[in-house]
Enzyme design. Structure first.
Site, short mmCIF file in Angstrom:
data_model
loop_
_atom_site.label_atom_id
_atom_site.label_comp_id
_atom_site.label_asym_id
_atom_site.label_seq_id
_atom_site.Cartn_x
_atom_site.Cartn_y
_atom_site.Cartn_z
NE ARG A 121 46.98 48.73 96.34
CZ ARG A 121 47.31 48.30 97.58
NH1 ARG A 121 48.47 48.56 98.06
NH2 ARG A 121 46.45 47.59 98.29
CB THR A 122 41.54 52.00 93.37
OG1 THR A 122 42.26 50.84 92.99
CG2 THR A 122 40.77 52.54 92.19
NE ARG A 132 37.96 48.68 93.98
CZ ARG A 132 39.25 48.42 94.24
NH1 ARG A 132 39.60 47.91 95.40
NH2 ARG A 132 40.18 48.66 93.34
N1 CP Z 1 45.23 47.60 92.76
C1 CP Z 1 44.12 47.88 93.49
O1 CP Z 1 43.01 47.93 92.97
O2 CP Z 1 44.35 48.05 94.83
P1 CP Z 1 43.26 48.47 95.89
O3 CP Z 1 42.32 47.30 96.06
O4 CP Z 1 44.02 48.79 97.14
O5 CP Z 1 42.52 49.66 95.34
#
Ligand code: CP
Length: 299
Positions: free
Chosen positions: A48-49, A98
């Site tokens: 998502r991010t 990240r």
């Molecule tokens: N909510 C979230 O951080 O999802 P991801 O790990 O898929 O980015």
């Protein structure tokens, strides 16, 4: 300006970003970031991010460079995060990072003069998730005050919980923390809530709180933060939300989850009016568009 911690944003700044995101959701703004480049630096897995940031940048007319797998970059040869970020900063206008280590996003922001956005640093913080969580709460409840919210699951390692709880102390809310004793919310956050006068309590079952809350924020037990996998196995399926539990819910309750889910929400819940977690994930796009345009200086 960077965004490393949600603590850096005042209530007014948060509300301004949410208002901008709503505008962008209602009317796509067009190529306002044409010619700008975002570096998407993901040292940890993400669906998502990463993809919502990349989609946000592209939908605003910008370009994206980066990596989603750190085995393909020169840190594998021993290069430090500092040097890596210093160099990447020369190739872009903004960095999204990240990384599994707490404090890594702060370190990255000290290595470059380009704005850096923390897309999750270990078990510490995930401020952009907080912005989309607040946007979603406002959208589904029509307000951010006079709400009761329950947080369920791994409240020790859950960086989305840490950032959201910190932000909520600026609003008129009542919080319930439901977790195994070994995964309780950190004391430092409880101290912040006490200082801010936010009422909260601890629970060991969703049944204790489901009839009282407006938002049920479910979270995954974060396997990747456990050194001892037997300890993970003991707690991983302790809280599984089913339609049976939701029979005691208030009519306006919405279930949120930052996702990914593992077992903590039964698939049958997806079909109920309580489920709001996929709409929540969609909102990441608009909130990240608003944030990119703000940090890159577009009005
Ligand atoms: N909510 C979230 O951080 O999802 P991801 O790990 O898929 O980015």
């Amino acid at each position: 300006m960077s965004l490393i911690s949600i603590k850096e944003l005042s209530k007014e700044q948060i509300l301004t970003i949410l208002a901008k995101a709503l505008e962008m959701k209602q009317k796509p703004p067009g190529p306002i970031l044409q010619g700008r480049v975002m570096a998407s630096c993901f040292f940890e897995p993400s669906t998502r991010t990463r993809l919502s940031f990349e989609s946000a940048m592209k939908r605003l007319g910008g370009e994206v460079i980066g990596f989603s797998d750190d085995t393909a970059i020169a840190t594998q040869k021993g290069e430090s995060l500092h040097d890596t970020m210093k160099v990447i900063g020369h190739y872009c206008d903004i960095v999204v990072i990240r990384h599994p280590l707490e404090g890594s996003a702060r370190g990255a922001s000290e290595a470059t003069d380009k704005p850096v956005i923390n897309a999750g640093d270990g078990a510490n913080e995930h401020p952009t998730q907080t912005l989309l969580d607040l946007f979603t709460i406002q959208e589904c409840q029509g307000k951010l005050d006079a709400l009761h919210l329950a947080f369920v699951g791994d409240l020790l390692h859950g960086r989305t919980v840490h950032s959201l709880v910190y932000a909520l102390k600026q609003f008129d809310v009542r919080l319930y923390f439901v977790s195994p004793p070994s995964l309780s919310i950190p004391d430092s956050l409880c101290d912040e809530l006490k200082k801010a006068g936010v009422p909260f309590s601890f629970h060991h079952s969703v049944d204790e709180v489901v009839g009282k809350c407006d938002i049920l924020y479910m979270t995954r037990v974060q396997k990747e933060r456990f050194a001892d996998l037997e300890a993970y196995a003991r707690v991983k399926d302790q809280f599984i939300l089913t339609t049976e539990t939701l029979k005691r819910a208030k009519k306006n309750l919405k279930v949120l989850h930052p996702l990914p889910r593992v077992n903590e929400i039964a698939r049958e819940v997806d079909e109920t009016d309580y489920a709001h977690y996929f709409a929540q994930a969609e909102n990441g796009l608009y909130v990240r568009q608003a944030l990119l345009s703000k940090l890159l200086g577009e009005s």
